[in-house]
Motif scaffolding. Sequence first.
Motif, PDB file in Angstrom:
ATOM      1  N   UNK A  99       0.801  -1.207   0.000  1.00 46.35           N
ATOM      2  CA  UNK A  99       0.000   0.000   0.000  1.00 46.35           C
ATOM      3  C   UNK A  99       0.836   1.260   0.000  1.00 46.35           C
ATOM      4  N   UNK A 100       0.132   2.379  -0.080  1.00 48.04           N
ATOM      5  CA  UNK A 100       0.738   3.707  -0.030  1.00 48.04           C
ATOM      6  C   UNK A 100       0.064   4.507   1.082  1.00 48.04           C
ATOM      7  N   UNK A 101       0.859   5.146   1.911  1.00 52.27           N
ATOM      8  CA  UNK A 101       0.379   5.811   3.112  1.00 52.27           C
ATOM      9  C   UNK A 101       0.817   7.265   3.091  1.00 52.27           C
ATOM     10  N   UNK A 107       3.483  19.596  12.984  1.00 49.63           N
ATOM     11  CA  UNK A 107       4.862  20.072  13.155  1.00 49.63           C
ATOM     12  C   UNK A 107       5.761  19.729  11.971  1.00 49.63           C
ATOM     13  N   UNK A 108       5.608  18.545  11.419  1.00 49.52           N
ATOM     14  CA  UNK A 108       6.518  18.095  10.367  1.00 49.52           C
ATOM     15  C   UNK A 108       5.933  18.155   8.969  1.00 49.52           C
ATOM     16  N   UNK A 109       4.647  18.435   8.842  1.00 47.57           N
ATOM     17  CA  UNK A 109       4.022  18.532   7.530  1.00 47.57           C
ATOM     18  C   UNK A 109       3.687  17.174   6.943  1.00 47.57           C
ATOM     19  N   UNK A 110       3.761  17.071   5.618  1.00 53.93           N
ATOM     20  CA  UNK A 110       3.360  15.852   4.914  1.00 53.93           C
ATOM     21  C   UNK A 110       4.514  14.859   4.803  1.00 53.93           C
ATOM     22  N   UNK A 111       4.212  13.602   5.076  1.00 55.23           N
ATOM     23  CA  UNK A 111       5.138  12.497   4.879  1.00 55.23           C
ATOM     24  C   UNK A 111       4.405  11.405   4.102  1.00 55.23           C
ATOM     25  N   UNK A 112       5.144  10.637   3.318  1.00 50.47           N
ATOM     26  CA  UNK A 112       4.499   9.531   2.611  1.00 50.47           C
ATOM     27  C   UNK A 112       5.378   8.291   2.685  1.00 50.47           C
ATOM     28  N   UNK A 113       4.715   7.135   2.619  1.00 52.11           N
ATOM     29  CA  UNK A 113       5.372   5.853   2.831  1.00 52.11           C
ATOM     30  C   UNK A 113       4.992   4.896   1.710  1.00 52.11           C
ATOM     31  N   UNK A 114       6.016   4.343   1.089  1.00 54.46           N
ATOM     32  CA  UNK A 114       5.840   3.413  -0.031  1.00 54.46           C
ATOM     33  C   UNK A 114       5.994   1.994   0.500  1.00 54.46           C
ATOM     34  N   UNK A 278       9.020   8.519   1.068  1.00 54.34           N
ATOM     35  CA  UNK A 278       9.166   9.275  -0.185  1.00 54.34           C
ATOM     36  C   UNK A 278       8.679  10.708   0.005  1.00 54.34           C
ATOM     37  N   UNK A 279       9.264  11.603  -0.754  1.00 54.77           N
ATOM     38  CA  UNK A 279       8.784  12.986  -0.761  1.00 54.77           C
ATOM     39  C   UNK A 279       7.403  13.015  -1.419  1.00 54.77           C
ATOM     40  N   UNK A 280       6.383  13.534  -0.725  1.00 52.23           N
ATOM     41  CA  UNK A 280       5.062  13.596  -1.362  1.00 52.23           C
ATOM     42  C   UNK A 280       5.099  14.468  -2.617  1.00 52.23           C
ATOM     43  N   UNK A 292      -0.119  14.105  -2.895  1.00 49.60           N
ATOM     44  CA  UNK A 292      -0.353  12.674  -2.847  1.00 49.60           C
ATOM     45  C   UNK A 292       0.933  11.897  -2.977  1.00 49.60           C
ATOM     46  N   UNK A 293       0.773  10.592  -3.137  1.00 49.35           N
ATOM     47  CA  UNK A 293       1.903   9.691  -3.257  1.00 49.35           C
ATOM     48  C   UNK A 293       2.574   9.876  -4.612  1.00 49.35           C
ATOM     49  N   UNK A 294       3.891   9.935  -4.606  1.00 50.04           N
ATOM     50  CA  UNK A 294       4.661  10.043  -5.842  1.00 50.04           C
ATOM     51  C   UNK A 294       4.797   8.667  -6.499  1.00 50.04           C
ATOM     52  N   UNK A 295       5.290   8.600  -7.742  1.00 52.21           N
ATOM     53  CA  UNK A 295       5.567   7.298  -8.368  1.00 52.21           C
ATOM     54  C   UNK A 295       6.452   6.432  -7.479  1.00 52.21           C
ATOM     55  N   UNK A 296       6.208   5.085  -7.487  1.00 52.31           N
ATOM     56  CA  UNK A 296       5.571   4.319  -8.556  1.00 52.31           C
ATOM     57  C   UNK A 296       4.051   4.369  -8.612  1.00 52.31           C
ATOM     58  N   UNK A 297       3.411   5.107  -7.724  1.00 54.45           N
ATOM     59  CA  UNK A 297       1.973   5.280  -7.887  1.00 54.45           C
ATOM     60  C   UNK A 297       1.723   6.290  -8.998  1.00 54.45           C
ATOM     61  N   UNK A 298       0.867   5.928  -9.926  1.00 55.52           N
ATOM     62  CA  UNK A 298       0.476   6.858 -10.981  1.00 55.52           C
ATOM     63  C   UNK A 298      -0.808   7.585 -10.617  1.00 55.52           C
ATOM     64  N   UNK A 299      -1.408   7.233  -9.451  1.00 53.40           N
ATOM     65  CA  UNK A 299      -2.708   7.779  -9.103  1.00 53.40           C
ATOM     66  C   UNK A 299      -2.714   9.281  -8.920  1.00 53.40           C
TER      67      UNK A 299
END
Length: 581
Positions: A99-101, A107-114, A278-280, A292-299
Motif C-alpha cells: 500500500x501507499x500511506x 509540526x513536520x508537515x506531509x510524509x508519505x510511505x511506499x 518518499x517525498x510527497x 499525494x503519493x509520488x511514483x511508482x503510484x500513478x494515481x
Amino acid sequence: MRLHWKPRVVLGALAVALALPTQAKQNLSQHLNPEAASSYAQRDKVVSSKSMVVTAHPLASRAGLRMLEQGGSAVDAAIASQLVLGLVEPQSSGVGGGGFLLMFQPKSGLLSYDGRETVPAASSLDRFELDGKTMSFKQAVNSGRSVGVPGLMRALELMHQDGGVLPWAQLFDPAIELAEGGFEVSPRLHALIADNPELADKAATRAYFLDGQGKPWPVGHRLHNKEYAQVLRVLAKYGAQAFYSGDLARDMVAAVEADPIAGDLTESDLRDYRALRREPLCMDWQQWALCGMAPPSSGPISVMQMLGILQHTPIASANPQSAEAIHYFSEAGRLAFADRDAWVADPAFVSVPQQALLAPEYLKSRAALIQADRSMGHAQPGKPLADSQAATDNTPELPSTTHVSVADANGQVVSMTTSVESAFGSKIMVRGFLLNNQLTDFALSPKDEMGRLSVNRVEPGKRPRSSMAPMIVMQDGRPVIAVGSPGGSAIIPYVAQALTGMLIWNLDAQEAVSLPHYGSRNWATELEAGASVTEQSQALRAMGHEVREQPFPSGTHVIRWTKEGLEAGVDPRREGLALGQ
C-alpha cells in the motif's frame, strides 16, 4: 471477546444491507446498488467536531475509533483499522499485500510511505511466459508468479515510528479479538466469494471460505480465523521483522513454490524488503495544493493532470450529471491515462518526468486538444520533455483494494490505500492471510507492439506501477480534504471526480462521493450501470464517444474540513462507516 466501542457519530454506507439477505444474492460483478448511484443527494452528510474515521467496513471503523478513544493518534487508528480490514475484507487488502500511506503532522508537515511490493531477485523479463508464450492475464493472476514481496507491514511500522502514540502491540487488539471471537460474513463478502470460483481450487482458501459442500458461507455465518490471530500476536510482540523472517517467511516461500505455476519468492527477498519514505508529490491548483503519493503510484499524478486540464475547460458551469460534464471529464481522463501509460513507473528504474507532466503550460497544451463537441477517441501520450519517446502499456489493474481516511483531534491526518490486487489476491493463503498478485500490475510482455521496452516492465527489485491515489488537499499549510479510493485503474477517475465535485462544483463530501461515476481510461467512455448518467448515452454517442455501461464498485472515502467541523463522505457502493468524536 467482544469488540467494545462508543461511537459519537455513525454513518453506514451500506449498513442496512448488512441485514439484507437479498443483497448477497447479487453477482459481485454487480456489487453496487443502482438506486444508491442514481443521485448524489440520497444520504445525509455527517459532521464531527474533533476526529473522524472512515473505512470500508463498520468493524474496521470501530477499531479505529477505539484507538482514538484510548488516546491514540490518526496513525494508530489507521493501523488498527487496516489490521481488521485484512480479516473482514480479505478480498481487498491484508498483511500479504502492500500500500501507499500519506500522513500529515502539524509540526513536520506531509510524509508519505511506499509499502509497494517488489519483484523477487530471481525474476527475469520473461516472468509471465509459459511454454514460450505470454500467459493469459487470468493464468498470471492466480499463480505463484504474480506474488510480489509484501510491503504493508514494513510501511505500517515505519509510519507508526513517525506518528504513533499508543504502543505498537495495542493496535492489534481489535483484530485479534475479532479473529478469535469471529465476525459475521457480510453480504458483500459472501457475494465476492461466490463470484470467485478459483477459491475452490486451492486447499487453504477452500477450507476457509467455503462450507463442507463447497458453497460460500452464508450471510451472517460467524467466521473465525485463529491462524490469523496467531500471526497478529507474533507481529504485535516482535514487530514487522517477524513477518519477514523465521517460520512465517518460510511458510510464505513454501506456499508460492508449491503453486502449480510456481513463483520465485525467497526468504532473502523477504528479509531484504524495505518500505520507503518518499517525498510527497504536490501541485499548486487554484487556491489549493493537491498532494499525494509520488511514483511508482500513478494515481495522484494522473488526478493532478486531470484537474490541471479541467481548469482550462468550461466544466465548472456544467451540471455534474450532464453530457457536457461527462465529455470534458472523460477527455481529460484520456489525456492523463495516455501519459500515465507512457511515462510513469518505479523511479528507481526509469526517469519519471513528473514535474514536466504537471507543468502549467504542458497541461494547458494538453487541454487545448479537447474539442467542445467531439471526442478525441483515443489520446496519444504527450511529450513533456523535448526529446522524450514513449512505449505503450495497457496493463490491466483489477479493482480489489481499500482506502482509510482518519483525522484526530490533534491535527494528524492519514490517507491510506492498501491492496492485494485482484479479489483475494493470488488465492494463495498462508496462516489465515492471502498473498498478493500485484506483479500482474507490470506489463505482462516487456515490449510493446513496436518492440519498445515498456517503462513498466518486470525487473528484479522493481515496484509495479499502481493507480492507488491516497491524497490530501492543503490550503494555507493545513489539510482541507483527505481522500482516496479502491478500484484498480478506475481509482484515478473516482478520486478526480470526488475532488471535482468538492472543489469545482462545491458539493459537500457526501454528495461528491455519491455522484454516479463516469470517465475514460483512454478507451471507451464508461458510465455507471443503473445510474442516471446512462441517460446521456445518446448525446455522448452523437459527440463520437464509444459508450460502455458497467458497474463501478468504488469505495471512495473522504474527510473534509469545513466551518461546521469534520465532514465525512462514505461511498454508498460499499459497507463503509464513518465514526467520529
